[in-house]
Design a protein around this motif. Structure first.
Motif: not given
Length: 98
Positions: A61-79
């Motif tokens: 979850r932390e990894i996904a949140d970190t990766l989507t923070e820096g990208l415009d309009d990116a979403h975590t769909v599922q972990t």
């Protein structure tokens, strides 16, 4: 698109089921090369899977949140487990969700 609806998430989970992990996160965690790999993956596709190896220092979850923070309009769909599904619509012509 600000948030994904539950129907959109369900559709993206269905589409991601057969995908193989595109990016692996190892013992160093989210480094610049890992973030660059995610950006490059989003250049060619809208939906990607991320896999955290057992040696990864953070939760998926932390990894996904970190990766989507820096990208415009990116979403975590599922972990689930050590795997995350990320979605970013194509800026010019979204294919998966219209």
């Amino acid at each position: 698109m600000t948030r994904l609806t539950s129907k959109q998430r369900a559709e993206l989970r269905r589409l991601a089921h057969s995908l193989k992990p595109t990016v692996l996160v190892g013992g160093d965690g989210v480094t610049d090369p890992v973030a660059q790999s995610v950006r490059e993956a989003f250049n060619t596709r809208e939906l990607i899977k991320i896999k955290a190896l057992d040696s990864a220092p953070s939760t998926i979850r932390e990894i996904a949140d970190t990766l989507t923070e820096g990208l415009d309009d990116a979403h975590t769909v599922q972990t689930i487990g050590r795997t995350a599904v990320l979605y970013r619509p194509d800026p010019d012509e979204p294919v998966l969700l219209r």
